[in-house]
Motif scaffolding. Structure first.
Motif, PDB file in Angstrom:
ATOM      1  N   HIS A 211       0.831  -1.205   0.000  1.00 52.61           N
ATOM      2  CA  HIS A 211       0.000   0.000   0.000  1.00 52.61           C
ATOM      3  C   HIS A 211       0.867   1.257   0.000  1.00 52.61           C
ATOM      4  N   GLU A 212       0.228   2.395  -0.035  1.00 54.79           N
ATOM      5  CA  GLU A 212       0.941   3.675  -0.048  1.00 54.79           C
ATOM      6  C   GLU A 212       1.714   3.884   1.252  1.00 54.79           C
ATOM      7  N   ASN A 213       2.975   4.255   1.105  1.00 55.20           N
ATOM      8  CA  ASN A 213       3.826   4.701   2.203  1.00 55.20           C
ATOM      9  C   ASN A 213       4.160   3.619   3.217  1.00 55.20           C
ATOM     10  N   ILE A 214       4.331   2.375   2.733  1.00 54.56           N
ATOM     11  CA  ILE A 214       5.017   1.386   3.550  1.00 54.56           C
ATOM     12  C   ILE A 214       6.442   1.897   3.794  1.00 54.56           C
ATOM     13  N   ALA A 215       6.938   1.712   5.006  1.00 51.43           N
ATOM     14  CA  ALA A 215       8.305   2.129   5.341  1.00 51.43           C
ATOM     15  C   ALA A 215       9.204   0.904   5.437  1.00 51.43           C
ATOM     16  N   MET A 216      10.424   1.041   4.957  1.00 56.50           N
ATOM     17  CA  MET A 216      11.395  -0.049   4.976  1.00 56.50           C
ATOM     18  C   MET A 216      12.713   0.481   5.504  1.00 56.50           C
ATOM     19  N   ILE A 217      13.358  -0.305   6.345  1.00 58.10           N
ATOM     20  CA  ILE A 217      14.668   0.085   6.862  1.00 58.10           C
ATOM     21  C   ILE A 217      15.621  -1.093   6.787  1.00 58.10           C
ATOM     22  N   ARG A 218      16.824  -0.830   6.320  1.00 56.72           N
ATOM     23  CA  ARG A 218      17.953  -1.739   6.464  1.00 56.72           C
ATOM     24  C   ARG A 218      18.951  -1.028   7.355  1.00 56.72           C
ATOM     25  N   SER A 219      19.243  -1.599   8.526  1.00 56.53           N
ATOM     26  CA  SER A 219      20.102  -0.953   9.511  1.00 56.53           C
ATOM     27  C   SER A 219      21.184  -1.942   9.925  1.00 56.53           C
ATOM     28  N   GLY A 220      22.448  -1.592   9.651  1.00 55.98           N
ATOM     29  CA  GLY A 220      23.496  -2.581   9.816  1.00 55.98           C
ATOM     30  C   GLY A 220      24.688  -2.138  10.636  1.00 55.98           C
ATOM     31  N   GLN A 221      25.516  -3.115  10.927  1.00 57.67           N
ATOM     32  CA  GLN A 221      26.715  -2.889  11.720  1.00 57.67           C
ATOM     33  C   GLN A 221      27.805  -3.873  11.281  1.00 57.67           C
ATOM     34  N   GLU A 222      29.060  -3.413  11.367  1.00 63.63           N
ATOM     35  CA  GLU A 222      30.221  -4.240  11.049  1.00 63.63           C
ATOM     36  C   GLU A 222      31.233  -4.078  12.172  1.00 63.63           C
ATOM     37  N   TRP A 223      31.660  -5.201  12.758  1.00 66.67           N
ATOM     38  CA  TRP A 223      32.551  -5.135  13.922  1.00 66.67           C
ATOM     39  C   TRP A 223      33.910  -5.787  13.652  1.00 66.67           C
ATOM     40  N   VAL A 224      34.248  -6.018  12.391  1.00 70.28           N
ATOM     41  CA  VAL A 224      35.484  -6.716  12.066  1.00 70.28           C
ATOM     42  C   VAL A 224      36.712  -5.956  12.547  1.00 70.28           C
ATOM     43  N   GLU A 225      36.648  -4.621  12.604  1.00 70.56           N
ATOM     44  CA  GLU A 225      37.814  -3.831  12.995  1.00 70.56           C
ATOM     45  C   GLU A 225      37.859  -3.539  14.497  1.00 70.56           C
ATOM     46  N   THR A 226      36.869  -4.007  15.258  1.00 71.97           N
ATOM     47  CA  THR A 226      36.882  -3.757  16.696  1.00 71.97           C
ATOM     48  C   THR A 226      37.903  -4.663  17.380  1.00 71.97           C
ATOM     49  N   THR A 227      38.486  -4.154  18.459  1.00 65.40           N
ATOM     50  CA  THR A 227      39.453  -4.920  19.238  1.00 65.40           C
ATOM     51  C   THR A 227      39.243  -4.598  20.716  1.00 65.40           C
ATOM     52  N   GLY A 228      39.856  -5.392  21.567  1.00 63.06           N
ATOM     53  CA  GLY A 228      39.925  -5.090  22.989  1.00 63.06           C
ATOM     54  C   GLY A 228      38.590  -4.805  23.637  1.00 63.06           C
ATOM     55  N   GLN A 229      38.552  -3.691  24.394  1.00 61.30           N
ATOM     56  CA  GLN A 229      37.349  -3.329  25.144  1.00 61.30           C
ATOM     57  C   GLN A 229      36.155  -3.149  24.225  1.00 61.30           C
ATOM     58  N   GLU A 230      36.375  -2.524  23.068  1.00 65.21           N
ATOM     59  CA  GLU A 230      35.241  -2.275  22.184  1.00 65.21           C
ATOM     60  C   GLU A 230      34.627  -3.577  21.691  1.00 65.21           C
ATOM     61  N   ARG A 231      35.449  -4.517  21.300  1.00 66.24           N
ATOM     62  CA  ARG A 231      34.932  -5.797  20.817  1.00 66.24           C
ATOM     63  C   ARG A 231      34.191  -6.539  21.921  1.00 66.24           C
ATOM     64  N   THR A 232      34.741  -6.510  23.118  1.00 64.43           N
ATOM     65  CA  THR A 232      34.090  -7.159  24.263  1.00 64.43           C
ATOM     66  C   THR A 232      32.740  -6.521  24.542  1.00 64.43           C
ATOM     67  N   LEU A 233      32.685  -5.187  24.508  1.00 64.84           N
ATOM     68  CA  LEU A 233      31.428  -4.494  24.759  1.00 64.84           C
ATOM     69  C   LEU A 233      30.388  -4.803  23.682  1.00 64.84           C
ATOM     70  N   TYR A 234      30.834  -4.822  22.429  1.00 66.33           N
ATOM     71  CA  TYR A 234      29.868  -5.066  21.361  1.00 66.33           C
ATOM     72  C   TYR A 234      29.315  -6.483  21.437  1.00 66.33           C
ATOM     73  N   LEU A 235      30.189  -7.483  21.473  1.00 66.33           N
ATOM     74  CA  LEU A 235      29.740  -8.868  21.431  1.00 66.33           C
ATOM     75  C   LEU A 235      29.075  -9.311  22.728  1.00 66.33           C
ATOM     76  N   GLY A 236      29.534  -8.767  23.849  1.00 62.41           N
ATOM     77  CA  GLY A 236      29.016  -9.224  25.135  1.00 62.41           C
ATOM     78  C   GLY A 236      27.820  -8.463  25.652  1.00 62.41           C
ATOM     79  N   GLU A 237      27.690  -7.189  25.266  1.00 62.54           N
ATOM     80  CA  GLU A 237      26.626  -6.364  25.825  1.00 62.54           C
ATOM     81  C   GLU A 237      25.688  -5.782  24.779  1.00 62.54           C
ATOM     82  N   MET A 238      26.222  -5.211  23.724  1.00 62.77           N
ATOM     83  CA  MET A 238      25.358  -4.527  22.768  1.00 62.77           C
ATOM     84  C   MET A 238      24.639  -5.494  21.823  1.00 62.77           C
ATOM     85  N   GLU A 239      25.374  -6.445  21.245  1.00 61.34           N
ATOM     86  CA  GLU A 239      24.755  -7.345  20.266  1.00 61.34           C
ATOM     87  C   GLU A 239      23.628  -8.185  20.862  1.00 61.34           C
ATOM     88  N   PRO A 240      23.756  -8.727  22.072  1.00 57.47           N
ATOM     89  CA  PRO A 240      22.633  -9.492  22.618  1.00 57.47           C
ATOM     90  C   PRO A 240      21.356  -8.656  22.785  1.00 57.47           C
TER      91      PRO A 240
END
Length: 353
Positions: A211-240
């Motif tokens: 119908h008119e004005n269906i909304a669509m979003i693709r929202s992404g993230q890439e963590w390949v370059e994260t290391t150390g504290q940032e990687r731990t925070l992303y995988l352990g706290e943010m991603e879940p």
């Protein structure tokens, strides 16, 4: 600093932005820019659906058959591979393809190798499900946002250029303010989804009209370059927390206006997972998407987790995030499903109760 709305898409406003002209955002983001000659893009989601480990090899081969067609004349300028498991437990492998010219896409679709394969009765007999969800928003009807300017994703790749730092972000309502159509249009939905061929069930070829004005979003993230504290925070706290919100939309989204949600993980050309993911969802309206973002507990948790993450890192991130948001007119949408279960994509909620 500049507006998210490209100069050639600006017009006299009849609707106000949510911020004043002297607003300064808390951190930088950028938008993809296309030449003024690009008036419309095509985003194609070509899927293969299967169930069980025994079918994965056949599903992967079918996806490679689809992707092989991208090399034909008028094929897409960019494509990605991704995978997710839906609420019914089916594997869905998808090739996401982008064109900056709808006429080229139409010629590609009409190519005998592509068209005959899709129309073949074998698609109903080989034990797999197939779908193609094609949306073709005009330039006025979508926006993009990236937290880095040096590596674009999705439709940004075929748009080719990048803006300077944007003003319209970092506040509730900024997503709407970045869409050029918002200058003059409330983008309110009208009409309903409709089944125009087949019936949502396995063994059927089904076509759905949006119908008119269906909304669509693709929202992404890439963590390949994260290391150390940032990687731990992303995988352990943010991603879940992100996964919990994505699962809510997948399983219970219809009740708040989300027709379909897939939390997808990128694959390389050999089918191996990459450290990249995205959510892809279709909504009854941009307003429904905004309400979930601003007030629903699952997204409040995602937002809170992200803010703790960036503050712990003093806004110095190696995590790359982006999104593309479209508000689609009825004539910018085409949804087709072959031998897919009734909860697939835009069929979700339209089958027998």
């Amino acid at each position: 600093m500049e507006s998210a709305i490209a100069e050639h898409l600006k017009c006299p406003r009849t609707r106000h932005r949510r911020v004043e002209d002297d607003y300064t955002p808390p951190y930088p983001v950028w938008s993809a820019r296309a030449p003024a000659a690009v008036r419309q893009v095509v985003m194609g989601y070509f899927g293969v659906q299967s169930r069980g480990a025994g079918m994965q090899g056949r599903a992967c081969a079918a996806l490679m058959k689809i992707a092989g067609g991208f090399a034909l004349p008028d094929g897409p300028g960019h494509h990605d591979f991704a995978h997710h498991v839906d609420a019914a437990g089916y594997d869905n492998m998808i090739a996401i393809a982008y064109w900056d010219d709808p006429a080229a896409h139409a010629r590609w679709c009409a190519t005998p190798e592509v068209d005959a394969w899709w129309r073949s009765e074998e698609r109903l007999a080989d034990g797999l499900g197939y779908f193609r969800e094609i949306v073709s928003p005009r330039a006025e009807h979508f926006e993009t946002m990236f937290n880095t300017p040096d590596r674009l994703e999705g439709v940004g790749v075929v748009m080719g250029g990048v803006s300077g730092e944007l003003q319209e972000h970092g506040y509730w309502g900024s997503m709407r303010d970045r869409i050029p159509l918002s200058q003059t249009d409330a983008m309110a939905p009208s009409g309903t989804r409709a089944i125009i061929a087949g019936a949502p069930a396995p063994g059927q070829r089904v076509r759905i009209a949006g119908h008119e004005n269906i909304a669509m979003i693709r929202s992404g993230q890439e963590w390949v370059e994260t290391t150390g504290q940032e990687r731990t925070l992303y995988l352990g706290e943010m991603e879940p927390v992100l996964r919990e919100g994505m699962d809510f939309l997948r399983d219970q989204g219809l009740g708040i206006g989300c027709y379909s949600n897939r939390y997808m993980h990128h694959l390389d050309a050999k089918g191996a997972p990459l450290e990249k993911s995205f959510g892809l969802s279709f909504w009854h309206s941009l307003a429904d998407m905004e309400r979930w973002a601003e007030s629903h507990p699952t997204h409040v948790a995602i937002f809170g987790s992200f803010m703790r993450y960036v503050q712990a890192l003093n806004f110095q991130l190696q995590l790359r995030v982006y999104h593309e948001v479209s508000v689609l007119k009825a004539d910018e949408q085409s949804y087709e499903y072959i031998n897919c279960h009734a909860g697939s994509g835009l069929m979700n909620g339209l089958g027998a109760a």
